[in-house]
Motif scaffolding. Sequence first.
Motif, PDB file in Angstrom:
ATOM      1  N   VAL A 274      98.766   9.238 143.745  1.00  0.00           N
ATOM      2  CA  VAL A 274      98.565  10.489 142.771  1.00  0.00           C
ATOM      3  C   VAL A 274      99.093  11.602 143.059  1.00  0.00           C
ATOM      4  CG1 VAL A 274      96.869  10.901 141.032  1.00  0.00           C
ATOM      5  CG2 VAL A 274      96.934   8.605 142.567  1.00  0.00           C
ATOM      6  N   PRO A 275      99.795  12.204 143.117  1.00  0.00           N
ATOM      7  CA  PRO A 275     100.200  13.621 143.272  1.00  0.00           C
ATOM      8  C   PRO A 275      99.254  14.406 142.405  1.00  0.00           C
ATOM      9  CG  PRO A 275     102.086  12.972 141.973  1.00  0.00           C
ATOM     10  CD  PRO A 275     100.865  11.686 141.813  1.00  0.00           C
ATOM     11  N   ASP A 276      98.825  15.609 143.004  1.00  0.00           N
ATOM     12  CA  ASP A 276      98.248  17.008 142.129  1.00  0.00           C
ATOM     13  C   ASP A 276      96.605  16.478 142.173  1.00  0.00           C
ATOM     14  OD1 ASP A 276     100.107  18.512 143.038  1.00  0.00           O
ATOM     15  OD2 ASP A 276     101.113  18.071 141.769  1.00  0.00           O
ATOM     16  N   ARG A 277      96.581  15.278 142.390  1.00  0.00           N
ATOM     17  CA  ARG A 277      94.748  15.208 141.017  1.00  0.00           C
ATOM     18  C   ARG A 277      93.852  14.935 142.574  1.00  0.00           C
ATOM     19  NH1 ARG A 277      95.735  11.987 136.454  1.00  0.00           N
ATOM     20  NH2 ARG A 277      93.313  12.862 136.616  1.00  0.00           N
ATOM     21  N   ARG A 278      92.541  14.814 142.315  1.00  0.00           N
ATOM     22  CA  ARG A 278      91.270  14.565 143.249  1.00  0.00           C
ATOM     23  C   ARG A 278      91.225  12.889 143.025  1.00  0.00           C
ATOM     24  NH1 ARG A 278      87.366  18.898 142.280  1.00  0.00           N
ATOM     25  NH2 ARG A 278      86.323  18.137 144.207  1.00  0.00           N
ATOM     26  N   TRP A 279      90.538  12.533 143.433  1.00  0.00           N
ATOM     27  CA  TRP A 279      89.691  10.989 143.076  1.00  0.00           C
ATOM     28  C   TRP A 279      88.563  11.295 142.426  1.00  0.00           C
ATOM     29  CZ3 TRP A 279      90.182   6.337 144.024  1.00  0.00           C
ATOM     30  CH2 TRP A 279      88.884   5.015 144.043  1.00  0.00           C
ATOM     31  N   LEU A 280      87.844  12.487 141.711  1.00  0.00           N
ATOM     32  CA  LEU A 280      87.189  12.297 141.468  1.00  0.00           C
ATOM     33  C   LEU A 280      87.699  12.946 139.939  1.00  0.00           C
ATOM     34  CD1 LEU A 280      84.384  15.190 142.848  1.00  0.00           C
ATOM     35  CD2 LEU A 280      84.992  12.778 143.961  1.00  0.00           C
ATOM     36  N   GLU A 281      88.417  13.584 139.684  1.00  0.00           N
ATOM     37  CA  GLU A 281      88.716  13.736 138.304  1.00  0.00           C
ATOM     38  C   GLU A 281      89.345  12.281 137.943  1.00  0.00           C
ATOM     39  OE1 GLU A 281      90.723  17.596 139.837  1.00  0.00           O
ATOM     40  OE2 GLU A 281      92.132  16.523 139.643  1.00  0.00           O
ATOM     41  N   LEU A 282      90.265  11.327 138.618  1.00  0.00           N
ATOM     42  CA  LEU A 282      90.770  10.081 138.235  1.00  0.00           C
ATOM     43  C   LEU A 282      89.479   9.489 137.299  1.00  0.00           C
ATOM     44  CD1 LEU A 282      92.335   8.406 140.762  1.00  0.00           C
ATOM     45  CD2 LEU A 282      93.016  10.168 139.643  1.00  0.00           C
ATOM     46  N   ASP A 283      90.133   8.507 135.952  1.00  0.00           N
ATOM     47  CA  ASP A 283      89.263   7.793 135.420  1.00  0.00           C
ATOM     48  C   ASP A 283      88.878   6.429 136.565  1.00  0.00           C
ATOM     49  OD1 ASP A 283      91.536   5.911 134.769  1.00  0.00           O
ATOM     50  OD2 ASP A 283      91.744   7.096 132.780  1.00  0.00           O
ATOM     51  N   ARG A 284      88.052   5.619 135.677  1.00  0.00           N
ATOM     52  CA  ARG A 284      88.356   4.117 135.914  1.00  0.00           C
ATOM     53  C   ARG A 284      89.162   3.186 136.782  1.00  0.00           C
ATOM     54  NH1 ARG A 284      83.880   2.075 137.852  1.00  0.00           N
ATOM     55  NH2 ARG A 284      83.605  -0.965 138.115  1.00  0.00           N
ATOM     56  N   ALA A 285      89.902   3.624 135.225  1.00  0.00           N
ATOM     57  CA  ALA A 285      91.469   2.225 135.547  1.00  0.00           C
ATOM     58  C   ALA A 285      92.057   2.847 136.426  1.00  0.00           C
ATOM     59  CB  ALA A 285      91.697   2.295 133.971  1.00  0.00           C
ATOM     60  N   GLN A 286      92.721   3.843 136.402  1.00  0.00           N
ATOM     61  CA  GLN A 286      93.321   4.758 137.742  1.00  0.00           C
ATOM     62  C   GLN A 286      92.866   3.860 139.090  1.00  0.00           C
ATOM     63  OE1 GLN A 286      93.314   8.779 136.151  1.00  0.00           O
ATOM     64  NE2 GLN A 286      95.136   8.524 135.484  1.00  0.00           N
ATOM     65  N   GLN A 287      91.458   4.225 138.833  1.00  0.00           N
ATOM     66  CA  GLN A 287      90.704   4.656 140.677  1.00  0.00           C
ATOM     67  C   GLN A 287      90.664   3.325 140.523  1.00  0.00           C
ATOM     68  OE1 GLN A 287      86.784   5.894 139.828  1.00  0.00           O
ATOM     69  NE2 GLN A 287      87.069   7.881 140.461  1.00  0.00           N
ATOM     70  N   LYS A 288      90.741   2.073 140.113  1.00  0.00           N
ATOM     71  CA  LYS A 288      90.802   0.514 140.104  1.00  0.00           C
ATOM     72  C   LYS A 288      92.430   0.436 140.706  1.00  0.00           C
ATOM     73  CE  LYS A 288      87.765  -1.640 137.417  1.00  0.00           C
ATOM     74  NZ  LYS A 288      87.503  -2.554 136.264  1.00  0.00           N
ATOM     75  N   ALA A 289      93.615   1.272 140.160  1.00  0.00           N
ATOM     76  CA  ALA A 289      94.672   1.133 140.366  1.00  0.00           C
ATOM     77  C   ALA A 289      94.912   1.113 142.241  1.00  0.00           C
ATOM     78  CB  ALA A 289      95.787   1.634 139.587  1.00  0.00           C
ATOM     79  N   TYR A 290      94.255   1.980 142.127  1.00  0.00           N
ATOM     80  CA  TYR A 290      94.302   3.009 143.871  1.00  0.00           C
ATOM     81  C   TYR A 290      93.730   1.667 144.594  1.00  0.00           C
ATOM     82  CZ  TYR A 290      95.156   5.933 147.120  1.00  0.00           C
ATOM     83  OH  TYR A 290      95.808   6.023 149.236  1.00  0.00           O
ATOM     84  N   VAL A 291      92.442   1.644 144.190  1.00  0.00           N
ATOM     85  CA  VAL A 291      92.612   0.622 145.199  1.00  0.00           C
ATOM     86  C   VAL A 291      92.899  -0.755 145.429  1.00  0.00           C
ATOM     87  CG1 VAL A 291      89.652  -0.795 145.670  1.00  0.00           C
ATOM     88  CG2 VAL A 291      89.732   1.249 144.871  1.00  0.00           C
ATOM     89  N   MET A 292      93.553  -1.246 144.582  1.00  0.00           N
ATOM     90  CA  MET A 292      93.889  -2.289 144.281  1.00  0.00           C
ATOM     91  C   MET A 292      95.570  -1.647 145.283  1.00  0.00           C
ATOM     92  SD  MET A 292      92.781  -4.540 142.507  1.00  0.00           S
ATOM     93  CE  MET A 292      94.010  -6.355 142.967  1.00  0.00           C
ATOM     94  N   HIS A 293      96.029  -0.518 144.649  1.00  0.00           N
ATOM     95  CA  HIS A 293      97.283  -0.754 145.769  1.00  0.00           C
ATOM     96  C   HIS A 293      97.147  -0.361 147.085  1.00  0.00           C
ATOM     97  CE1 HIS A 293     100.085   2.319 147.919  1.00  0.00           C
ATOM     98  NE2 HIS A 293      99.638   2.885 147.816  1.00  0.00           N
ATOM     99  N   LEU A 294      95.895  -0.152 147.921  1.00  0.00           N
ATOM    100  CA  LEU A 294      94.961  -0.178 148.536  1.00  0.00           C
ATOM    101  C   LEU A 294      95.074  -1.345 149.437  1.00  0.00           C
ATOM    102  CD1 LEU A 294      92.379   2.757 149.337  1.00  0.00           C
ATOM    103  CD2 LEU A 294      94.870   3.174 150.233  1.00  0.00           C
ATOM    104  N   LEU A 295      94.241  -2.395 148.922  1.00  0.00           N
ATOM    105  CA  LEU A 295      93.722  -3.751 148.955  1.00  0.00           C
ATOM    106  C   LEU A 295      95.437  -4.561 149.498  1.00  0.00           C
ATOM    107  CD1 LEU A 295      91.583  -4.700 146.760  1.00  0.00           C
ATOM    108  CD2 LEU A 295      91.165  -4.316 149.524  1.00  0.00           C
TER     109      LEU A 295
END
Length: 675
Positions: A88-109
Amino acid sequence: PGPGRARPGQPQAQPQAQPQPQPQPKGRELFRSQRKESEGSVDCPNLEFEYGDADGHGAELAELYSYTEEPELSHNRRCFEEDFHTQVPDRRWLELDRAQQKAYVMHLLDGLEVVNRDKRLRVARAILYLAQGVFGDCDNEGDVLHWSRHNSFLLYQLGTFSAFLELLNMEIENSQACSSALRKPAISLADSTELRVLLSVMYLMVENIRVEQETDPPEWKTCRETFRMELSFPVHTEEPFALLLFTMVTKFCSGHAPHFPMKKVLLLLWKVLLFTLGGFEALQAMKVRRREELGLPPLPEDSIQVVRGMRAASPPTCAIELVEQQQQQPQQQKRSHRSRRPLMKQDSLDIYNERDPFKNDEGGVDEEENDDVDGGMEGELELVERDALIPAMPAQRLPLERVSFPKGLPWAPKVRQKDIEHFLEASRNKFIGFTLGQDTETLIGLPRPIHESVKTLKQHKYVSISDVQIKNEEELEKCPMSLGEEEVQETPCEVLYRAMLYNLPQYMIALLKILLAAAPTSKAKTDSINILADVLPEEMPITVLQSMKLGIDVNRHKEIIVKSISALLLLLLKHFKLNHIYQFEYVSQHLVFANCIPLILKFFNQNIMSYITAKNSISVLDYPHCTVCDLPELTAESLEAGDNNQFCWRNLFSCINLLRILNKLTKWKHSRTMV
C-alpha cells in the motif's frame, strides 16, 4: 553486633584476646531489635490501593515486555513498514478503511504459510507491530492503546489466533531449538525470539479482547464471547488452550526446554484463566446463582467489597511488649483512664466497635489515651469507669457519621452445623452428663441461657455450597445403584479440571518451583531453575549504568512472575472450590505436598514494607510510553530514584494473593495450621 557478639542464628565466635565472651543481649531486647529490623516502621502512611482482578490495562500490557526487549519494538516496526509500503504505497495504516485493512491482514496471514523460517518470523513481527498499536503513526499513549485494541479484534476476526496457535505448537515441538539451548552454557533473549513474538501476539489479543469498555461496539461484544468459548471449549484439539501452556511450564521445569520465555507463558496462562473462568466479580455472581439453584439463602455480603470499605490496620504488637507494658503500668493509672496502647493504626474494626459517642479527633482528651481498641470484658469495665471521668461534650460536636456504624464485625458471622453440635455436646456433658450425638433440637434439661445461645447460633447458621456437595457425594456412595450417575455441568472449569487431572501434581510442583526461584528471599542455588532466559541480553553489560538497568529489569521480571503465579493459583483454587469441593481439596493437597505453605511463609520472611515500596521499574522505558515519547538520557541517579509511585501495585497484589492462598490451604485444617 559488637566484637564477640553473635548475630541471631549464628554460632558465637570466641575471640582469643578475650577469654570471657561478651554478654548476650537479653531475650526481650534481642527480640525487639529483630522485630524492628524485620518490620521497619509500623506507623506507615495509608496506601491508595484498590484490589481487583488485575492492574490497569496499560500497566498489564507494559509488563509483557522486559526493558532488554525495547530495541525489538523498532525492529517490529521496520518489518511492518517495509512490507506495508510495497503493498500500500503512500498510505498510512490509520488512513485505510476496514476492507483495505482486512485485505492487508489476509496478505500477512498468507505470509505465515511460507517454509522459510526467517520470512515467517518477519511476517509474525509485522503482525506483532499491528497488535502493539502501530505506534509509529500515533501521537500519544491513548492512541497506541486504542489502535492496539482495534487491531486485536480485527486480527482475531480474520483467524490470526488459530494461525499463531499452530505456529506455537510447531515451536514447542522444535527439538532443534531445545537441543541447541541445552548445549549452551548461558541462555539469552536470542534463544527464544520466535516464541516471544508468538506469545506476545497471543497475549495482546487475549488481554485486549478480555478487557471490556463501555464504548465497545456490539460486534466486539459478540467477538469476545466467541473467543471465550473457543478458549474454554476446544473444537479442533482435545484439550483447552490453558493446558498447552501448563505443558510448557512443566517442560521448562523438567529441564527439557530451558529457553522457554517463562514470564510470557505465565502471564498468558493467567490471562487465559481470568478470561475463560472469570474474575472475582464473575465468581461472586456464579456463587449467588449456584446458591439459588441449590435452594440456599442468599449470601450475606461479598467479602472483597466489605474489605474495600474497611480502613487499613497495622499488624498487632508482639505478646512480649504487651506483657511488659501491663507489668510496668501502676494500678492507679490503670483505673484512672485508658492505658496507652502500642497499636498505632489498629482502626479497621474500631469504626464498627465504636462505643464512645463522645470520642472525636478534636476532643480535649489525649488521642493516644482515648485510642479505642476494646478487648472483651476488660474493655467494658474500662468504658464504665471512663464514662464517669470524661465530662460531657457539647452536643454540636458529636461525630454523627461514626454513630451510624453498626456494632460488631463488619461482616455477617457464619455458624456451621458442627459448631452448634460441639456447643450442645459440651453443654450436655456439663449439665446432664451424657450427649445425644448430632441432635440439635432436643434442649430438655439445659438451662435457659443455653436455649438462648442455641437460638442465636441457629439464626446465624450458614450452609455453604461445599456442605451440599459433600452431602450429595455421601448419598451417591451409599446408594450408587438407585441414585445413578451424577449429572455434571459442562462448565469451562469442569473442562479444564478434567484436562488437568492426569498431570495435576506435576503442574502444581512446576508452578511452585518457579515461584521459589522468583521469590526475593530465595538464594541462588546451582540446582535451581534459570528463570532469566527471557531477560538476559546476548552481550552482558559493560558499564555501571547498563548493570543498574539490567538489575532493575531482573528484579521487575521476578516480581511479574510472582504476581502471575500467585494470581493464577488463587483463581484456580477459588473456581475449583465453587465447581466442586473435592476438586479444590485435591489441588490443595498437592500444593501442600509440594511445600506450598513453607514457601509462602518463606516469601513473607522479609521486610514487607520495602518489598511493597520497591521501585523496580523505569517508567520512561515502559510500553506504550517509550514508543511515542522521546526518551531522556538515563543516568545512574534517575535509575536509583525510580518512579514517583508511593508503592508497587504488583507487589502488594502478590502479597494479598499469597495470603489468600495460605488462608485457603489452612482453613479448617488443624494439621496444616499447626505446620
